[in-house]
Design a protein around this motif. Structure first.
Motif, PDB file in Angstrom:
ATOM      1  N   ILE A   1       1.506  -1.013   4.638  1.00  0.00           N
ATOM      2  CA  ILE A   1       2.325  -0.724   5.813  1.00  0.00           C
ATOM      3  C   ILE A   1       2.730   0.749   5.813  1.00  0.00           C
TER       4      ILE A   1
ATOM      5  N   ARG B   1      14.885  24.418   9.124  1.00  0.00           N
ATOM      6  CA  ARG B   1      13.524  23.921   8.860  1.00  0.00           C
ATOM      7  C   ARG B   1      12.475  24.908   9.371  1.00  0.00           C
TER       8      ARG B   1
ATOM      9  N   GLY C   1       4.521   4.137   8.293  1.00  0.00           N
ATOM     10  CA  GLY C   1       5.182   4.598   9.509  1.00  0.00           C
ATOM     11  C   GLY C   1       4.372   5.743  10.080  1.00  0.00           C
TER      12      GLY C   1
ATOM     13  N   GLY D   1      16.185  12.128   2.525  1.00  0.00           N
ATOM     14  CA  GLY D   1      17.428  12.893   2.566  1.00  0.00           C
ATOM     15  C   GLY D   1      17.172  14.359   2.822  1.00  0.00           C
TER      16      GLY D   1
ATOM     17  N   ARG E   1       3.404  10.072  -1.665  1.00  0.00           N
ATOM     18  CA  ARG E   1       2.745   8.877  -2.213  1.00  0.00           C
ATOM     19  C   ARG E   1       1.238   9.061  -2.033  1.00  0.00           C
TER      20      ARG E   1
ATOM     21  N   THR F   1       9.454   7.825   9.974  1.00  0.00           N
ATOM     22  CA  THR F   1      10.039   6.714  10.724  1.00  0.00           C
ATOM     23  C   THR F   1      11.170   6.088   9.907  1.00  0.00           C
TER      24      THR F   1
ATOM     25  N   LEU G   1      10.299  -3.521   5.990  1.00  0.00           N
ATOM     26  CA  LEU G   1      11.469  -3.409   6.866  1.00  0.00           C
ATOM     27  C   LEU G   1      11.040  -3.651   8.308  1.00  0.00           C
TER      28      LEU G   1
ATOM     29  N   ALA H   1       3.068   8.163   8.179  1.00  0.00           N
ATOM     30  CA  ALA H   1       2.249   8.744   7.101  1.00  0.00           C
ATOM     31  C   ALA H   1       2.619  10.209   6.876  1.00  0.00           C
ATOM     32  N   SER H   2       3.913  10.514   6.938  1.00  0.00           N
ATOM     33  CA  SER H   2       4.340  11.898   6.698  1.00  0.00           C
ATOM     34  C   SER H   2       4.715  12.102   5.234  1.00  0.00           C
ATOM     35  N   ASN H   3       4.555  11.036   4.442  1.00  0.00           N
ATOM     36  CA  ASN H   3       4.775  11.179   3.006  1.00  0.00           C
ATOM     37  C   ASN H   3       3.644  10.508   2.229  1.00  0.00           C
ATOM     38  N   THR H   4       2.530  10.280   2.901  1.00  0.00           N
ATOM     39  CA  THR H   4       1.437   9.506   2.297  1.00  0.00           C
ATOM     40  C   THR H   4       0.130  10.267   2.467  1.00  0.00           C
TER      41      THR H   4
HETATM   42  C1  FAD Z   1       7.341  18.974   7.529  1.00  0.00           C
HETATM   43  C2  FAD Z   1       7.929  17.830   6.736  1.00  0.00           C
HETATM   44  C3  FAD Z   1       9.264  17.864   6.367  1.00  0.00           C
HETATM   45  C4  FAD Z   1       9.823  16.817   5.631  1.00  0.00           C
HETATM   46  N1  FAD Z   1      11.144  16.867   5.286  1.00  0.00           N
HETATM   47  C5  FAD Z   1      11.698  15.880   4.571  1.00  0.00           C
HETATM   48  C6  FAD Z   1      13.071  15.915   4.211  1.00  0.00           C
HETATM   49  O1  FAD Z   1      13.805  16.830   4.544  1.00  0.00           O
HETATM   50  N2  FAD Z   1      13.555  14.868   3.474  1.00  0.00           N
HETATM   51  C7  FAD Z   1      12.779  13.819   3.091  1.00  0.00           C
HETATM   52  O2  FAD Z   1      13.287  12.898   2.438  1.00  0.00           O
HETATM   53  N3  FAD Z   1      11.477  13.758   3.431  1.00  0.00           N
HETATM   54  C8  FAD Z   1      10.921  14.744   4.153  1.00  0.00           C
HETATM   55  N4  FAD Z   1       9.595  14.680   4.497  1.00  0.00           N
HETATM   56  C9  FAD Z   1       8.764  13.562   4.021  1.00  0.00           C
HETATM   57  C10 FAD Z   1       8.729  12.337   4.969  1.00  0.00           C
HETATM   58  O3  FAD Z   1       8.847  12.739   6.321  1.00  0.00           O
HETATM   59  C11 FAD Z   1       9.816  11.338   4.622  1.00  0.00           C
HETATM   60  O4  FAD Z   1       9.662  10.849   3.301  1.00  0.00           O
HETATM   61  C12 FAD Z   1       9.803  10.143   5.590  1.00  0.00           C
HETATM   62  O5  FAD Z   1      10.912   9.333   5.326  1.00  0.00           O
HETATM   63  C13 FAD Z   1       8.533   9.303   5.471  1.00  0.00           C
HETATM   64  O6  FAD Z   1       8.491   8.462   6.598  1.00  0.00           O
HETATM   65  P1  FAD Z   1       7.097   7.908   7.160  1.00  0.00           P
HETATM   66  O7  FAD Z   1       7.392   6.926   8.215  1.00  0.00           O
HETATM   67  O8  FAD Z   1       6.201   9.022   7.528  1.00  0.00           O
HETATM   68  O9  FAD Z   1       6.576   7.198   5.842  1.00  0.00           O
HETATM   69  P2  FAD Z   1       5.075   6.879   5.405  1.00  0.00           P
HETATM   70  O10 FAD Z   1       4.475   8.096   4.778  1.00  0.00           O
HETATM   71  O11 FAD Z   1       4.346   6.237   6.508  1.00  0.00           O
HETATM   72  O12 FAD Z   1       5.380   5.821   4.266  1.00  0.00           O
HETATM   73  C14 FAD Z   1       6.110   6.211   3.132  1.00  0.00           C
HETATM   74  C15 FAD Z   1       6.330   4.964   2.271  1.00  0.00           C
HETATM   75  O13 FAD Z   1       7.171   4.064   2.978  1.00  0.00           O
HETATM   76  C16 FAD Z   1       6.561   2.788   3.086  1.00  0.00           C
HETATM   77  N5  FAD Z   1       6.931   2.223   4.389  1.00  0.00           N
HETATM   78  C17 FAD Z   1       6.732   2.766   5.612  1.00  0.00           C
HETATM   79  N6  FAD Z   1       7.213   1.944   6.576  1.00  0.00           N
HETATM   80  C18 FAD Z   1       7.703   0.863   5.942  1.00  0.00           C
HETATM   81  C19 FAD Z   1       8.330  -0.338   6.382  1.00  0.00           C
HETATM   82  N7  FAD Z   1       8.546  -0.605   7.685  1.00  0.00           N
HETATM   83  N8  FAD Z   1       8.737  -1.241   5.449  1.00  0.00           N
HETATM   84  C20 FAD Z   1       8.526  -1.007   4.123  1.00  0.00           C
HETATM   85  N9  FAD Z   1       7.926   0.109   3.641  1.00  0.00           N
HETATM   86  C21 FAD Z   1       7.534   1.029   4.545  1.00  0.00           C
HETATM   87  C22 FAD Z   1       5.069   3.047   2.959  1.00  0.00           C
HETATM   88  O14 FAD Z   1       4.374   1.925   2.478  1.00  0.00           O
HETATM   89  C23 FAD Z   1       5.028   4.211   1.986  1.00  0.00           C
HETATM   90  O15 FAD Z   1       5.054   3.763   0.663  1.00  0.00           O
HETATM   91  C24 FAD Z   1       9.021  15.713   5.252  1.00  0.00           C
HETATM   92  C25 FAD Z   1       7.670  15.678   5.640  1.00  0.00           C
HETATM   93  C26 FAD Z   1       7.130  16.712   6.378  1.00  0.00           C
HETATM   94  C27 FAD Z   1       5.684  16.643   6.809  1.00  0.00           C
END
Ligand code: FAD
Length: 289
Positions: A51, A199, A53, A127, A284, A117, A173, A55-58
Motif C-alpha cells: 500500500i 522549504r 500514498g 514531522g 523506504r 499523504t 490506515l 510514494a514520496s518516501n519510497t
Molecule cells: C521534497 C520532499 C520533502 C519532504 N519533507 C519531509 C518532511 O519535512 N518531513 C517528513 O517527515 N517527511 C518529508 N518527506 C518525506 C515524505 O513526504 C513523508 O515521509 C510522507 O509522510 C510520506 O507520505 P507518502 O504518502 O508519500 O508515503 P509513501 O512513500 O507512499 O509510503 C511511505 C510508507 O507508508 C506506508 N503507507 C502509505 N499509506 C499507508 C496507509 N494508508 N496505511 C498504512 N501504511 C501506509 C507505505 O507502505 C510505506 O511504507 C519529504 C519528501 C519530499 C520529496
C-alpha cells in the motif's frame, strides 16, 4: 465495481523520485470498499500487495516489484467536526493543513509542504519544523491483514521518531482523526507560508527526490555529516547528493533507481568510515522483487 488497475506498468511516474521498474499491477482504488476489493482480487491471484500514498518516501529498484502496488491517492475526503478534522488515507498533507487553516484550526501547520499523504505520514510519523503527526493524531480506522476494521488510538500507535506501529503490524490506515485547537487564522497562515518559504529556500525542490534521504542521527544532522565528509555534489550516474542540501539525494538527470540506491549506500558507508556514525535511510527502499 469497476476497479482501476494497470498491468505490468512502470512505477516511476507515480514515485516522487521518478525512478524504478515495473510492477505486476498498479491499483488505484477510489473508496475503502474498492481498496478491500483490490486486496481480495490480488489474494485470489496469489499476488502480494504493497500500500502506498504518494510514494514520496519510497523508492523501488530498477527490477521493479513482483506484486501489486495499491495507491491510495484517490481516497481523499476531508471532514471537519468542531476542533477535529478527519481525513481519508490518500489526502495530501498540504490539503489537510489548508483545510484546517480554513477553519482556523491550529496544529497541522508543520505538515504544509510535506508532499506525502495522511497514510504515509501516519506510517512514518512525518514531522518538520518542531511538529510531528504524533502531536495531533487522535485515532484512526485501520484494516488488519485479515481485512477486519479496527480503531487504534494515539496511545496504541507506538509513535517514535519517523516510526509507528504500522511498520510492524501491517495495518492499513483507512482514515485518521486529528485533534486540533482553535487559533488565530492570520498566525496559522503566516506559519504555513513561512514553512513553505523555508522549504523553497533550503530544499532542492526543482529535482525529484524523496526528501531527506537519511534519518537524523542522535546529536547530529545527516546533511552536516555528509557535507563534512566531502560528499556534497557527489554523483553516481544521474543520482546526486544535492548541492543545495546535502541531506537530499536527488534524481538530477534521468537516474537509474539502482544508482540512487548505490549512492545512498555509498554515502552511508563513507560517513560511517569517516565519523563512526551510521546513517540509516529514511527512504523506504524496496530492493527486491
Ligand atoms: C521534497 C520532499 C520533502 C519532504 N519533507 C519531509 C518532511 O519535512 N518531513 C517528513 O517527515 N517527511 C518529508 N518527506 C518525506 C515524505 O513526504 C513523508 O515521509 C510522507 O509522510 C510520506 O507520505 P507518502 O504518502 O508519500 O508515503 P509513501 O512513500 O507512499 O509510503 C511511505 C510508507 O507508508 C506506508 N503507507 C502509505 N499509506 C499507508 C496507509 N494508508 N496505511 C498504512 N501504511 C501506509 C507505505 O507502505 C510505506 O511504507 C519529504 C519528501 C519530499 C520529496
Amino acid at each position: 465495481m469497476q476497479l482501476s488497475i494497470k498491468e505490468n506498468a512502470c512505477i516511476a511516474p507515480y514515485c516522487s523520485m521518478k525512478a524504478g521498474g515495473n510492477a505486476k499491477y498498479l491499483c488505484f482504488p477510489e473508496s475503502p470498499d474498492e481498496l478491500k476489493a483490490c486486496i481480495l482480487l490480488m489474494r485470489e491471484k496469489d499476488v502480494k500487495t504493497l500500500i502506498l500514498g504518494n510514494a514520496s518516501n519510497t523508492l523501488f529498484s530498477d527490477e521493479g516489484y513482483d506484486g501489486a502496488v495499491i495507491f491510495t491517492t484517490r481516497l481523499n475526503k476531508v471532514e471537519v467536526f468542531g476542533e477535529k478534522i478527519t481525513a481519508e488515507c490518500g489526502v495530501p498533507l498540504s490539503s489537510l493543513a489548508m483545510a484546517a487553516a480554513k477553519e482556523s484550526l491550529t496544529g497541522l501547520e508543520f505538515s504544509y509542504g510535506v508532499p506525502g499523504t495522511v497514510g504515509g505520514a501516519v506510517y512514518m510519523n512525518a514531522g518538520a519544523y518542531g511538529g510531528e503527526i504524533a502531536d495531533c493524531f487522535s485515532e484512526g480506522l485501520f484494516l488488519t491483514p485479515d481485512l477486519q476494521e479496527v480503531v487504534l488510538t494515539r496511545a496504541e500507535m507506538g509513535f517514535s521518531y519517523r516510526k509507528s506501529v504500522l511498520s510492524q503490524n501491517g495495518y492499513i490506515l483507512l482514515n485518521a482523526a486529528f485533534a486540533l485547537r482553535k487559533g488565530d487564522p492570520d498566525k496559522i497562515r503566516a506559519a504555513m507560508d513561512n514553512f513553505m518559504r523555508l522549504r523553497r529556500e533550503k530544499q532542492p525542490l526543482e529535482y525529484p527526490s524523496c526528501g531527506s534521504a537519511f534519518k537524523r542521527p542522535p546529536n547530529a544532522y545527516a546533511g552536516a555529516l555528509i557535507e563534512q565528509c566531502g560528499l556534497k555534489g557527489y554523483a553516481i550516474g544521474g543520482a546526486q547528493v544535492s548541492e543545495k542540501h546535502a541531506g537530499f539525494i536527488i534524481n538530477k538527470d534521468n537516474a537509474k533507481a539502482n544508482d540512487i540506491i548505490k549512492l545512498i549506500d555509498y554515502v552511508s558507508d563513507t560517513v560511517f568510515e569517516k565519523t563512526g556514525i551510521r546513517l540509516e535511510p529514511e527512504i523506504r527502499i524496496i530492493r527486491n522483487r
